[in-house]
Design a protein around this motif. Structure first.
Motif, mmCIF file in Angstrom:
data_model
loop_
_atom_site.group_PDB
_atom_site.id
_atom_site.type_symbol
_atom_site.label_atom_id
_atom_site.label_comp_id
_atom_site.label_asym_id
_atom_site.label_seq_id
_atom_site.Cartn_x
_atom_site.Cartn_y
_atom_site.Cartn_z
ATOM 1 N N UNK A 1 56.795 33.389 8.961
ATOM 2 C CA UNK A 1 58.045 32.673 9.264
ATOM 3 C C UNK A 1 58.684 33.256 10.522
ATOM 4 N N UNK A 2 58.625 34.594 10.665
ATOM 5 C CA UNK A 2 59.128 35.232 11.892
ATOM 6 C C UNK A 2 58.313 34.758 13.087
ATOM 7 N N UNK A 3 56.989 34.722 12.925
ATOM 8 C CA UNK A 3 56.101 34.328 14.012
ATOM 9 C C UNK A 3 56.446 32.931 14.513
ATOM 10 N N UNK A 4 56.644 31.992 13.593
ATOM 11 C CA UNK A 4 56.905 30.608 13.988
ATOM 12 C C UNK A 4 58.315 30.410 14.536
ATOM 13 N N UNK A 5 59.174 31.407 14.405
ATOM 14 C CA UNK A 5 60.491 31.358 15.038
ATOM 15 C C UNK A 5 60.432 31.834 16.481
ATOM 16 N N UNK A 6 59.356 32.531 16.839
ATOM 17 C CA UNK A 6 59.197 32.998 18.212
ATOM 18 C C UNK A 6 58.931 31.822 19.136
ATOM 19 N N UNK A 7 59.359 31.984 20.365
ATOM 20 C CA UNK A 7 59.036 31.019 21.396
ATOM 21 C C UNK A 7 57.629 31.347 21.880
ATOM 22 N N UNK A 8 56.816 30.342 22.160
ATOM 23 C CA UNK A 8 55.486 30.580 22.709
ATOM 24 C C UNK A 8 55.333 29.869 24.035
ATOM 25 N N UNK A 9 54.739 30.574 24.979
ATOM 26 C CA UNK A 9 54.356 29.978 26.246
ATOM 27 C C UNK A 9 52.858 29.760 26.145
ATOM 28 N N UNK A 10 52.441 28.520 26.260
ATOM 29 C CA UNK A 10 51.027 28.174 26.147
ATOM 30 C C UNK A 10 50.552 27.527 27.444
ATOM 31 N N UNK A 11 49.252 27.623 27.669
ATOM 32 C CA UNK A 11 48.671 27.037 28.872
ATOM 33 C C UNK A 11 48.057 25.691 28.504
ATOM 34 N N UNK A 12 48.751 24.622 28.861
ATOM 35 C CA UNK A 12 48.230 23.282 28.658
ATOM 36 C C UNK A 12 48.653 22.622 27.358
ATOM 37 N N UNK A 13 48.552 21.310 27.382
ATOM 38 C CA UNK A 13 48.976 20.496 26.241
ATOM 39 C C UNK A 13 48.075 20.667 25.020
ATOM 40 N N UNK A 14 46.791 20.956 25.246
ATOM 41 C CA UNK A 14 45.878 21.137 24.117
ATOM 42 C C UNK A 14 46.318 22.312 23.242
ATOM 43 N N UNK A 15 46.670 23.419 23.866
ATOM 44 C CA UNK A 15 47.115 24.586 23.093
ATOM 45 C C UNK A 15 48.499 24.326 22.501
ATOM 46 N N UNK A 16 49.332 23.574 23.199
ATOM 47 C CA UNK A 16 50.646 23.205 22.647
ATOM 48 C C UNK A 16 50.471 22.392 21.373
ATOM 49 N N UNK A 17 49.525 21.475 21.374
ATOM 50 C CA UNK A 17 49.250 20.670 20.183
ATOM 51 C C UNK A 17 48.759 21.558 19.039
ATOM 52 N N UNK A 18 47.886 22.505 19.346
ATOM 53 C CA UNK A 18 47.415 23.440 18.323
ATOM 54 C C UNK A 18 48.566 24.266 17.756
#
Length: 85
Positions: free
Chosen positions: A37-54
């Protein structure tokens, strides 16, 4: 399941940079269920829409996902410093 005690947990950082789908999968799989739950509250910077979808499929809300268009250090630094998308 091993308890995730990486730099984000130790230093209480709230932004994680993810540059591949494999890194994303490993991060989620290696994070204890109690810490997810803590992890999913973090902001993530991802490279590309494919990883954003994942990331969204794993459990991040779309407003916590920032998509960088490139994986080079300068672009990632610009995204982190300026919150450019």
């Amino acid at each position: 399941v091993a308890r995730f005690t990486g730099p984000c947990m130790v230093f209480k950082k709230k932004t994680i940079v993810i540059t591949s789908g494999q890194i994303l999968a490993t991060l989620v799989e290696q994070t204890a269920v109690d810490d997810q739950s803590w992890l999913f509250e973090c902001q993530v910077v991802v490279v590309g829409e494919r990883i954003a979808t994942l990331a969204k499929q794993y459990g991040w809300e779309r407003d916590r996902i920032i998509v960088s268009q490139k994986a080079d250090n300068q672009t990632l630094l610009d995204v982190l410093v300026n919150n450019k998308r």
